[in-house]
Design a protein around this motif. Structure first.
Motif, PDB file in Angstrom:
ATOM      1  N   ALA A   1      85.093 -34.250-139.853  1.00  0.00           N
ATOM      2  CA  ALA A   1      84.326 -34.800-138.735  1.00  0.00           C
ATOM      3  C   ALA A   1      84.516 -33.900-137.525  1.00  0.00           C
ATOM      4  O   ALA A   1      85.334 -32.971-137.534  1.00  0.00           O
ATOM      5  CB  ALA A   1      84.781 -36.226-138.422  1.00  0.00           C
ATOM      6  N   ALA A   2      83.754 -34.193-136.489  1.00  0.00           N
ATOM      7  CA  ALA A   2      83.877 -33.424-135.254  1.00  0.00           C
ATOM      8  C   ALA A   2      85.264 -33.611-134.644  1.00  0.00           C
ATOM      9  O   ALA A   2      85.899 -34.668-134.789  1.00  0.00           O
ATOM     10  CB  ALA A   2      82.806 -33.853-134.262  1.00  0.00           C
ATOM     11  N   THR A   3      85.743 -32.588-133.958  1.00  0.00           N
ATOM     12  CA  THR A   3      86.967 -32.671-133.176  1.00  0.00           C
ATOM     13  C   THR A   3      86.598 -33.076-131.762  1.00  0.00           C
ATOM     14  O   THR A   3      85.751 -32.434-131.130  1.00  0.00           O
ATOM     15  CB  THR A   3      87.694 -31.323-133.165  1.00  0.00           C
TER      16      THR A   3
ATOM     17  N   GLU B   1      81.266 -24.192-133.148  1.00  0.00           N
ATOM     18  CA  GLU B   1      80.242 -24.921-132.407  1.00  0.00           C
ATOM     19  C   GLU B   1      80.914 -25.793-131.354  1.00  0.00           C
ATOM     20  O   GLU B   1      81.925 -26.443-131.643  1.00  0.00           O
ATOM     21  CB  GLU B   1      79.413 -25.800-133.349  1.00  0.00           C
ATOM     22  N   GLN B   2      80.347 -25.806-130.154  1.00  0.00           N
ATOM     23  CA  GLN B   2      80.865 -26.638-129.072  1.00  0.00           C
ATOM     24  C   GLN B   2      79.749 -27.520-128.534  1.00  0.00           C
ATOM     25  O   GLN B   2      78.641 -27.036-128.272  1.00  0.00           O
ATOM     26  CB  GLN B   2      81.431 -25.785-127.930  1.00  0.00           C
TER      27      GLN B   2
ATOM     28  N   VAL C   1      90.119 -30.612-143.555  1.00  0.00           N
ATOM     29  CA  VAL C   1      91.068 -31.083-142.542  1.00  0.00           C
ATOM     30  C   VAL C   1      90.528 -32.404-142.009  1.00  0.00           C
ATOM     31  O   VAL C   1      89.444 -32.461-141.424  1.00  0.00           O
ATOM     32  CB  VAL C   1      91.226 -30.067-141.403  1.00  0.00           C
ATOM     33  N   ILE C   2      91.292 -33.475-142.210  1.00  0.00           N
ATOM     34  CA  ILE C   2      90.867 -34.820-141.841  1.00  0.00           C
ATOM     35  C   ILE C   2      91.743 -35.315-140.700  1.00  0.00           C
ATOM     36  O   ILE C   2      92.971 -35.211-140.752  1.00  0.00           O
ATOM     37  CB  ILE C   2      90.979 -35.773-143.041  1.00  0.00           C
ATOM     38  N   GLY C   3      91.126 -35.856-139.660  1.00  0.00           N
ATOM     39  CA  GLY C   3      91.884 -36.381-138.526  1.00  0.00           C
ATOM     40  C   GLY C   3      92.634 -37.641-138.904  1.00  0.00           C
ATOM     41  O   GLY C   3      92.056 -38.572-139.457  1.00  0.00           O
TER      42      GLY C   3
ATOM     43  N   GLN D   1      83.486 -28.676-138.288  1.00  0.00           N
ATOM     44  CA  GLN D   1      82.446 -29.415-137.584  1.00  0.00           C
ATOM     45  C   GLN D   1      82.579 -29.149-136.079  1.00  0.00           C
ATOM     46  O   GLN D   1      83.569 -28.582-135.615  1.00  0.00           O
ATOM     47  CB  GLN D   1      82.567 -30.906-137.893  1.00  0.00           C
ATOM     48  N   PRO D   2      81.593 -29.550-135.265  1.00  0.00           N
ATOM     49  CA  PRO D   2      81.623 -29.191-133.841  1.00  0.00           C
ATOM     50  C   PRO D   2      82.836 -29.735-133.099  1.00  0.00           C
ATOM     51  O   PRO D   2      83.435 -30.746-133.475  1.00  0.00           O
ATOM     52  CB  PRO D   2      80.323 -29.807-133.305  1.00  0.00           C
ATOM     53  N   LEU D   3      83.162 -29.047-132.030  1.00  0.00           N
ATOM     54  CA  LEU D   3      84.169 -29.484-131.068  1.00  0.00           C
ATOM     55  C   LEU D   3      83.437 -30.113-129.892  1.00  0.00           C
ATOM     56  O   LEU D   3      82.550 -29.485-129.292  1.00  0.00           O
ATOM     57  CB  LEU D   3      85.007 -28.295-130.602  1.00  0.00           C
TER      58      LEU D   3
END
Length: 306
Positions: A126-128, A187-188, A95-97, A158-160
């Motif tokens: 990448a991270a959100t 992960e946060q 899932v890519i932003g 990936q982490p939020l």
């Protein structure tokens, strides 16, 4: 993870003329359509519907008798889905932003299904990053995972990152068939470098054959109570968990303290009651340290299922 400096303006980068897919995908192959919810006219009391984006993505994997296929990849708004090279017999999707999200007022939904006998891994590129945007209205991000009979799903985002001034309500709802296998990591990261976090609410619910396995709700950031106290995070600003559901797991395994140094973070591996599932919960000062703790716990789990 490369952290960035705290925001110094009230409008974060990427809002206004929001970055579309062409910015994230120079070839122009990414999606550009999304539903923008316009700001409504205020009533006599001056209230208005906050602006935001409604967007969804769907992934469906099946098994054709020989291998796992992914016949459905549908996305819009900030989601761009890309097939990756399979790893063994496991199909993979990233899932890519495609734009800045989630911002205040956004409503995002991701639906992932692994049908009977399918083997699927879904991650993020990448991270959100949860950002405030032009409104203090909360953003919502709902993830739904469905795993069929003898199917296997790895959900490994990936982490939020919760940034100053943001408010995000995130849910993850999992429905498992009795013979399904699941590897789920969350992960946060609370705030960027030298920055307090926003308000982050997360809820994870897991059901197997309709029976509840886990229902966990966490709330971090002001005005939540005691989230940074000694009974919750203390000085740490990274939190996460890893859930493994596997028919070969022994539900009678004893709990395990993975690390007991309070300055470097620690993790606890514990079985869920009367089901073949293990939950690793960890807190740490940094996201990199958190990932190492979760990976150490996963190594113990893999040894138990060998």
């Amino acid at each position: 993870m490369n952290a960035t400096a705290p925001l110094t303006t009230t409008t974060p980068p990427g809002h206004g003329a929001r970055a579309d897919a062409s910015a994230a995908d120079p070839a122009g192959a990414g999606p550009t359509a999304y539903e923008h919810v316009p700001e409504a006219c205020g009533n006599s009391a001056g209230s208005a519907q906050p602006p935001g984006v409604h967007a969804s993505a769907r992934i469906r994997a099946g098994h054709n008798g020989r291998t796992t296929t992914v016949p459905l990849l549908h996305s819009d708004g900030p989601f761009h889905l890309r097939r990756l090279r399979p790893r063994g017999d496991r199909a993979r999707v990233s899932v890519i932003g495609a734009m800045s999200a989630p911002l205040g007022g956004d409503r995002l939904t991701l639906d992932v299904t692994a049908e009977n006998h399918a083997r699927l891994e879904v991650g993020t590129a990448a991270a959100t990053i949860a950002l405030r945007g032009p409104t203090t209205a909360p953003a919502t991000y709902d993830v739904r995972l469905t795993v069929g009979e003898h199917a296997s799903l790895n959900w490994l985002p990936q982490p939020l990152i919760s940034t100053r001034g943001s408010t995000l309500h995130q849910t993850c709802a999992v429905d498992l068939a009795p013979s399904a296998r699941l590897l789920l990591r969350e992960e946060q990261q609370l705030g960027r470098t030298a920055e307090p976090p926003g308000l982050l609410s997360t809820r994870l619910t897991v059901r197997c054959d309709g029976r509840p396995l886990l229902d966990q709700h966490t709330l971090y950031g002001e005005p939540a109570n005691a989230w940074d106290g000694p009974a919750v995070l203390g000085p740490h600003r990274a939190a996460g968990q890893l859930l493994v559901v596997h028919p070969r797991l022994d539900p009678g395994l004893p709990p395990l303290l993975i690390e007991d140094d309070p300055t470097a973070g620690h993790a606890v591996l514990a079985p869920l009651a009367d089901v073949p599932a293990l939950l690793i919960t960890a807190i740490a000062p940094t996201s990199a340290r958190l990932r190492r703790l979760l990976d150490t716990g996963l190594a113990h789990v893999l040894a138990a299922t060998a």
